[in-house]
Design a protein around this motif. Sequence first.
Motif, short mmCIF file in Angstrom:
data_model
loop_
_atom_site.label_atom_id
_atom_site.label_comp_id
_atom_site.label_asym_id
_atom_site.label_seq_id
_atom_site.Cartn_x
_atom_site.Cartn_y
_atom_site.Cartn_z
N UNK A 182 34.78 2.58 63.85
CA UNK A 182 33.93 3.53 64.82
C UNK A 182 33.11 2.69 65.65
N UNK A 183 32.79 3.35 66.92
CA UNK A 183 32.07 2.85 68.07
C UNK A 183 30.90 3.94 67.89
N UNK A 184 29.73 3.25 67.71
CA UNK A 184 28.36 4.03 67.89
C UNK A 184 27.90 4.13 69.51
N UNK A 185 28.17 3.12 70.04
CA UNK A 185 28.08 3.19 71.51
C UNK A 185 28.84 2.33 72.30
N UNK A 186 28.56 1.93 73.32
CA UNK A 186 29.40 1.18 74.06
C UNK A 186 29.45 -0.25 73.49
N UNK A 187 28.29 -0.95 72.85
CA UNK A 187 28.24 -1.99 72.52
C UNK A 187 28.45 -2.44 70.96
N UNK A 188 28.16 -1.45 70.19
CA UNK A 188 28.31 -1.51 68.72
C UNK A 188 29.57 -0.74 68.06
N UNK A 189 30.28 -1.71 67.55
CA UNK A 189 31.46 -1.32 66.73
C UNK A 189 31.39 -1.71 65.40
N UNK A 190 31.50 -0.46 64.38
CA UNK A 190 31.32 -1.16 62.93
C UNK A 190 32.42 -0.35 62.28
N UNK A 191 32.59 -0.94 61.12
CA UNK A 191 33.46 -0.22 60.08
C UNK A 191 32.84 0.47 58.93
N UNK A 192 33.31 1.69 58.54
CA UNK A 192 32.62 2.62 57.55
C UNK A 192 33.59 2.91 56.47
N UNK A 193 33.37 3.09 55.39
CA UNK A 193 33.91 3.77 54.40
C UNK A 193 34.42 5.04 54.50
N UNK A 194 35.75 5.48 54.14
CA UNK A 194 36.05 6.79 54.65
C UNK A 194 35.41 7.71 53.71
N UNK A 195 34.63 7.35 52.67
CA UNK A 195 33.88 8.18 51.67
C UNK A 195 32.62 8.81 52.48
N UNK A 196 31.97 7.98 53.35
CA UNK A 196 30.92 8.39 54.01
C UNK A 196 31.02 9.10 55.31
N UNK A 197 32.16 9.76 55.66
CA UNK A 197 32.31 10.67 56.35
C UNK A 197 32.08 12.02 55.97
N UNK A 198 31.06 12.44 56.91
CA UNK A 198 30.64 13.88 56.41
C UNK A 198 31.57 15.13 56.99
#
Length: 89
Positions: A68-84
């Motif tokens: 996922x992209x939080x803003x233009x500069x920050x791209x991270x990976x999150x576990x599917x379990x933590x999608x609300x």
Amino acid sequence: MQQGNILGTLLPLIVFFAIFYFLVIRPQQKQAKAHKEMLNALAKGDKLITNGGLKCTVVKPGEDFITVKLNDDVIVEIDRQFVAKKLDA
């Protein structure tokens, strides 16, 4: 005489379980099924909110993790379990 006594004893328990099932268990199962379907339908560009309250955009959905992209500069990976939830346009 004995049969009526057993039925009278078990009837309130059966009614209580039926009420508990329809008010608690069944709605919870429907909600979990809808959440799972939403996770499986995630695609690039979808906006979502994590359990931590972060608002982000899906870059690449994966099997276990979502990039996922939080803003233009920050791209991270999150576990599917933590999608609300998924935000609608």
